[in-house]
Design an enzyme around this catalytic site. Structure first.
Site, PDB file in Angstrom:
ATOM      1  N   HIS A 139      10.442  22.453  -2.465  1.00 29.48           N
ATOM      2  CA  HIS A 139      10.391  21.027  -2.152  1.00 29.48           C
ATOM      3  C   HIS A 139      11.793  20.564  -1.771  1.00 29.48           C
ATOM      4  O   HIS A 139      12.800  21.145  -2.205  1.00 29.48           O
ATOM      5  CB  HIS A 139       9.915  20.237  -3.364  1.00 29.48           C
ATOM      6  N   CYS A 182       9.877  18.358  -9.612  1.00 35.20           N
ATOM      7  CA  CYS A 182      11.136  17.851  -9.069  1.00 35.20           C
ATOM      8  C   CYS A 182      11.766  16.801  -9.978  1.00 35.20           C
ATOM      9  O   CYS A 182      12.988  16.769 -10.147  1.00 35.20           O
ATOM     10  CB  CYS A 182      10.900  17.301  -7.671  1.00 35.20           C
ATOM     11  N   CYS A 187       7.464  14.808  -7.512  1.00 35.04           N
ATOM     12  CA  CYS A 187       6.389  15.361  -8.339  1.00 35.04           C
ATOM     13  C   CYS A 187       6.967  15.700  -9.720  1.00 35.04           C
ATOM     14  O   CYS A 187       8.182  15.625  -9.925  1.00 35.04           O
ATOM     15  CB  CYS A 187       5.824  16.611  -7.665  1.00 35.04           C
ATOM     16  N   GLU A 240      13.533  18.153  -2.840  1.00 31.68           N
ATOM     17  CA  GLU A 240      14.369  17.831  -3.991  1.00 31.68           C
ATOM     18  C   GLU A 240      14.964  19.083  -4.633  1.00 31.68           C
ATOM     19  O   GLU A 240      16.135  19.104  -5.007  1.00 31.68           O
ATOM     20  CB  GLU A 240      13.558  17.079  -5.070  1.00 31.68           C
TER      21      GLU A 240
END
Length: 155
Positions: free
Chosen positions: A57, A90, A87, A59
């Site tokens: 991701h 993260c 999420c 992040e």
């Protein structure tokens, strides 16, 4: 009117640039930047499909890049700007990395972990509490996500 190069809106614009790169790569369009002392020290966008890695991701990638830039995994004094609410994975990572502040664009009503469904960055009992601000350039971030998924449904 001059652009304030230190504003949340400016830095979110830089995260949106990263999200557009993800869109162009056929990745869910989420982009992130990390700022320390009013300077961007790391940039990333989703690369889950490219890397075949569920943890890639924006992040997670930007946290790693920022740690390398600072020479330390502790990112105190840093702000993470991301186009979509993180999420749980993260949100947990940015909390463990001791990011001081999180600024996000679009809320994630299904899996958001910075206030929508969960609130991991401000959960008592963890080693660190992160200041959270949502809704910065939300319309642009939301529209980019909507357009991506609209195109996906038509493929």
């Amino acid at each position: 009117m001059p652009v304030d190069l230190t504003s949340d809106e400016y830095f979110m614009g830089e995260a949106l640039r990263q999200a557009r790169l993800a869109f162009e790569d056929d990745e869910v369009p989420v982009g992130a930047v990390i700022v320390h002392e009013q300077r961007i020290i790391a940039r990333a966008h989703n690369q889950v499909e490219r890397l075949k890695d569920a943890t890639a991701h924006a992040e997670m990638l930007v946290l790693t890049a920022a740690a390398h830039a600072r020479g330390d995994w502790r990112l105190d004094g840093c702000t993470l700007f991301v186009t979509k609410e993180p999420c749980p994975m993260c949100a947990g990572a940015l909390t463990l990395a001791r990011v001081s502040r999180l600024v996000y664009g679009a809320r994630d009503e299904r899996a958001g972990a910075a206030g929508s469904v969960f609130n991991i960055p401000q959960q008592g009992g963890l080693n660190h509490v992160v200041s959270v601000m949502g809704g910065v350039r939300e319309k642009e971030a939301r529209e980019l996500l909507r357009e991506f998924f609209r195109l996906k449904r038509h493929e």
